[in-house]
Design an enzyme around this catalytic site. Structure first.
Site, PDB file in Angstrom:
ATOM      1  N   TYR A  36       7.912   8.877   1.630  1.00 17.74           N
ATOM      2  CA  TYR A  36       8.737   7.910   0.753  1.00 17.74           C
ATOM      3  C   TYR A  36       8.810   6.837   2.066  1.00 17.74           C
ATOM      4  O   TYR A  36       9.466   7.105   3.075  1.00 17.74           O
ATOM      5  CB  TYR A  36      10.048   8.547   0.479  1.00 17.74           C
ATOM      6  CG  TYR A  36       9.914   8.483  -1.050  1.00 17.74           C
ATOM      7  CD1 TYR A  36       9.826   7.372  -1.965  1.00 17.74           C
ATOM      8  CD2 TYR A  36      10.217   9.576  -1.734  1.00 17.74           C
ATOM      9  CE1 TYR A  36       9.496   7.377  -3.263  1.00 17.74           C
ATOM     10  CE2 TYR A  36       9.928   9.782  -3.141  1.00 17.74           C
ATOM     11  CZ  TYR A  36       9.777   8.732  -4.102  1.00 17.74           C
ATOM     12  OH  TYR A  36       9.684   8.802  -5.310  1.00 17.74           O
TER      13      TYR A  36
ATOM     14  N   GLU B  86      10.419   3.654   1.066  1.00 22.53           N
ATOM     15  CA  GLU B  86      10.945   2.189   0.623  1.00 22.53           C
ATOM     16  C   GLU B  86      11.217   1.279   1.668  1.00 22.53           C
ATOM     17  O   GLU B  86      11.913   1.606   2.782  1.00 22.53           O
ATOM     18  CB  GLU B  86      11.896   2.290  -0.265  1.00 22.53           C
ATOM     19  CG  GLU B  86      11.690   2.508  -1.818  1.00 22.53           C
ATOM     20  CD  GLU B  86      11.908   4.161  -2.011  1.00 22.53           C
ATOM     21  OE1 GLU B  86      11.671   4.852  -1.029  1.00 22.53           O
ATOM     22  OE2 GLU B  86      12.181   4.404  -3.193  1.00 22.53           O
TER      23      GLU B  86
ATOM     24  N   ASP C 125      -5.513 -15.488  -9.050  1.00 25.93           N
ATOM     25  CA  ASP C 125      -5.716 -14.299  -9.238  1.00 25.93           C
ATOM     26  C   ASP C 125      -7.276 -13.996  -8.884  1.00 25.93           C
ATOM     27  O   ASP C 125      -8.225 -14.199  -9.777  1.00 25.93           O
ATOM     28  CB  ASP C 125      -5.371 -13.649 -10.667  1.00 25.93           C
ATOM     29  CG  ASP C 125      -5.542 -12.098 -10.951  1.00 25.93           C
ATOM     30  OD1 ASP C 125      -6.327 -11.496  -9.996  1.00 25.93           O
ATOM     31  OD2 ASP C 125      -5.052 -11.637 -11.742  1.00 25.93           O
TER      32      ASP C 125
ATOM     33  N   THR D   6      -6.912  -7.295  -6.493  1.00 25.12           N
ATOM     34  CA  THR D   6      -7.103  -5.797  -6.470  1.00 25.12           C
ATOM     35  C   THR D   6      -8.177  -5.482  -5.402  1.00 25.12           C
ATOM     36  O   THR D   6      -8.888  -6.426  -4.870  1.00 25.12           O
ATOM     37  CB  THR D   6      -7.863  -5.180  -7.858  1.00 25.12           C
ATOM     38  OG1 THR D   6      -8.966  -6.040  -8.140  1.00 25.12           O
ATOM     39  CG2 THR D   6      -6.779  -5.168  -9.006  1.00 25.12           C
TER      40      THR D   6
ATOM     41  N   LYS E 168     -12.529  -3.613  -6.505  1.00 30.25           N
ATOM     42  CA  LYS E 168     -13.992  -4.282  -6.936  1.00 30.25           C
ATOM     43  C   LYS E 168     -14.736  -4.711  -6.122  1.00 30.25           C
ATOM     44  O   LYS E 168     -15.358  -3.590  -5.492  1.00 30.25           O
ATOM     45  CB  LYS E 168     -13.484  -5.405  -8.012  1.00 30.25           C
ATOM     46  CG  LYS E 168     -12.207  -4.892  -8.975  1.00 30.25           C
ATOM     47  CD  LYS E 168     -12.081  -6.433 -10.031  1.00 30.25           C
ATOM     48  CE  LYS E 168     -11.217  -5.787 -11.059  1.00 30.25           C
ATOM     49  NZ  LYS E 168      -9.853  -5.795 -10.950  1.00 30.25           N
TER      50      LYS E 168
ATOM     51  N   ARG F 284      -8.130   2.195  -5.226  1.00 27.23           N
ATOM     52  CA  ARG F 284      -7.807   1.646  -6.377  1.00 27.23           C
ATOM     53  C   ARG F 284      -6.513   1.053  -6.225  1.00 27.23           C
ATOM     54  O   ARG F 284      -5.583   1.698  -5.936  1.00 27.23           O
ATOM     55  CB  ARG F 284      -7.945   2.521  -7.761  1.00 27.23           C
ATOM     56  CG  ARG F 284      -7.239   1.974  -8.792  1.00 27.23           C
ATOM     57  CD  ARG F 284      -7.612   3.046 -10.037  1.00 27.23           C
ATOM     58  NE  ARG F 284      -9.118   2.621 -10.200  1.00 27.23           N
ATOM     59  CZ  ARG F 284      -9.725   1.712 -10.937  1.00 27.23           C
ATOM     60  NH1 ARG F 284      -9.021   0.854 -11.606  1.00 27.23           N
ATOM     61  NH2 ARG F 284     -10.971   1.511 -11.016  1.00 27.23           N
TER      62      ARG F 284
HETATM   63  N1  DSN Z   1      -9.975  -4.529 -16.116  1.00 25.17           N
HETATM   64  C1  DSN Z   1     -10.393  -5.562 -15.221  1.00 25.17           C
HETATM   65  C2  DSN Z   1     -11.816  -5.746 -15.504  1.00 25.17           C
HETATM   66  O1  DSN Z   1     -12.769  -4.915 -15.854  1.00 25.17           O
HETATM   67  O2  DSN Z   1     -12.126  -6.959 -15.203  1.00 25.17           O
HETATM   68  C3  DSN Z   1      -9.459  -6.349 -15.108  1.00 25.17           C
HETATM   69  O3  DSN Z   1      -9.367  -6.776 -13.913  1.00 25.17           O
END
Ligand code: DSN
Length: 428
Positions: free
Chosen positions: A60, A62, A206, A232, A235, A241
């Site tokens: 933990y 925080e 984004d 994110t 990708k 993740r």
């Molecule tokens: N679910 C995601 C995608 O496949 O594009 C969104 O970020």
């Protein structure tokens, strides 16, 4: 296993819980056994997976490095400081917050930092390629905020910048948001910045889908233009993740307070350590070459699918993904996804702009090259992949025992055997 490290002991797990061990090996077998073309997925490295499977998961912590609400944070502080510094250096950003648990959590924090409930945001509409958290009615973002949406131009099928400008002047949004989940083209960040400046809005990007291409310098960066960039890490970037945010110095305090304590509690320190490993990987020349190849592969895949009658929207792609209109081959997105699945090809149905079908049927498919490029495939293989997709989509069937499913699956097996995902040590 190293004597000084405790974690990732598969044999112990298999002995204790063969059911879950079977899921882990089954999923690895699935990844290895087929073509993975979901544009938002990738294969993170064994080093990233090792950090994820570590005892840092227990801690933990925080707060932020040096300012925690728990004792015993000296080691995890090092991990978070490294992740922050590497992230800032990778993107040339003033500030990085590496605590968001996911892209949706990162986006919640951006809303929390800049908007009060009921205030207005201008963002891309989901049916034209946006994201769920960009003000759709089913998400907190559409329930708690006044979302106005722009779309794509009917002719170019790319972002309609004139519409963005018109809606910004009409609605004077507090925040203007660029980015989405099915935008094949690079975004004109300078144009968005100018529109945001004209109406006094915060400019938020984004970058979840394309941040990995930015890290590898394969496409232009939003960082010099945006007030805040959320993304994110799993990708094209190929990390764990999770999510992260970079912003200008001016917004540092607002973003940090919005991530913790406004939206999240304890940060996931194992994931933060894995993000640090990933940012180090992304700073290498090998990663830059990977990012360049992802784009080159996507361009060839899009073009060749087009030659097979599966039209790429916008005429192609500048990024890692392309969106394809199946109306010319008289197949729905749902049927195409099922036929490909039966043939060992994983991709997703996707609405195309101005789609006459419902979203759960859709007239399109989305394909991306992050995974196959990690496997080492190049442009020649993309031509082959396009032919296999076309064969499955146009002539195939959702039944895995159908002759075309079997034929395509056989060819897929040959290809993935030559370019294995997670190669076994024996292969080198
Ligand atoms: N679910 C995601 C995608 O496949 O594009 C969104 O970020």
């Amino acid at each position: 296993m190293s004597e000084t490290f405790y974690g990732s002991d598969f044999e112990a797990l298999a002995a204790f819980d063969p059911d879950i061990a079977g899921v882990l090996t089954g999923e690895l077998g699935r990844l290895r056994g087929g073509l993975q073309l979901i544009a938002s997925e990738n294969f993170s490295s064994p080093e990233v997976l090792t950090a994820l499977g570590s005892t840092l998961s227990n801690k933990y912590a925080e707060g932020y490095p040096g300012r925690r609400y728990y004792g015993g944070c000296a080691e995890v502080d090092v991990a978070e400081e490294l992740a922050i510094e590497r992230c800032k250096a990778l993107f040339g950003a003033d500030h990085a917050n590496v605590q968001p648990h996911s892209g949706a959590s990162a986006n919640q924090a951006v809303y929390g930092a800049f908007l009060k409930p009921g205030e207005t945001i201008l963002a891309m509409s989901l049916p034209h390629g946006g994201h769920l958290t960009h003000g759709t009615k089913v998400s907190f973002s559409g329930k708690w905020f006044d979302a106005v949406h722009y779309g794509v131009d009917k002719e170019t099928e790319d972002v309609d910048y004139d519409e963005v400008e018109r809606l910004a002047r009409e609605h004077r949004p507090k925040v203007i948001l660029a980015g989405g989940s099915a935008i094949p083209r690079t975004i004109d960040f300078a144009r968005f910045r100018a529109i945001a400046d004209e109406v006094g809005a915060i400019f938020w990007v984004d970058a979840a889908h394309f941040i990995g291409l930015v890290a590898g310098k394969a496409i232009p960066s939003p960082v010099p233009y945006a007030d805040v960039v959320s993304f994110t890490t799993h990708k094209v970037l190929r990390g764990p993740r999770s999510g992260a945010i970079v912003c200008t110095e001016e917004h540092r305090a607002a973003i940090d307070k919005a991530v913790f304590p406004m939206m999240q509690g304890g940060p996931q320190m194992h994931t933060i350590a894995a993000k640090a490993v990933n940012f180090k990987e992304c700073a290498t020349p090998e990663y830059a070459e990977y990012a360049r190849q992802v784009v080159a592969n996507a361009a060839v895949l899009a073009e060749t699918l087009g030659e097979h009658g599966i039209r790429p929207t916008t005429g192609g792609t500048d990024t890692h993904l392309s969106l394809h209109d199946l109306q010319g081959v008289l197949v729905t997105g749902a049927d195409a996804e099922a036929r490909c699945d039966a043939a060992g090809i994983t991709l997703n149905k996707n609405a195309i702009p101005f789609d006459p079908q419902k979203p759960n049927i859709a007239s399109g498919i989305r394909v991306g090259t992050p995974c196959v490029t990690t496997q080492g495939m190049g442009e020649d293989e993309m031509r082959r992949v396009a032919a296999l997709i076309a064969r499955a989509v146009v002539d195939g069937d959702a039944d895995p025992e159908h002759a075309v499913s079997r034929e395509v699956r056989g060819a897929v097996t040959e290809l993935v055997d030559a370019f294995p995902a997670y190669p076994r040590p024996a292969r080198g």
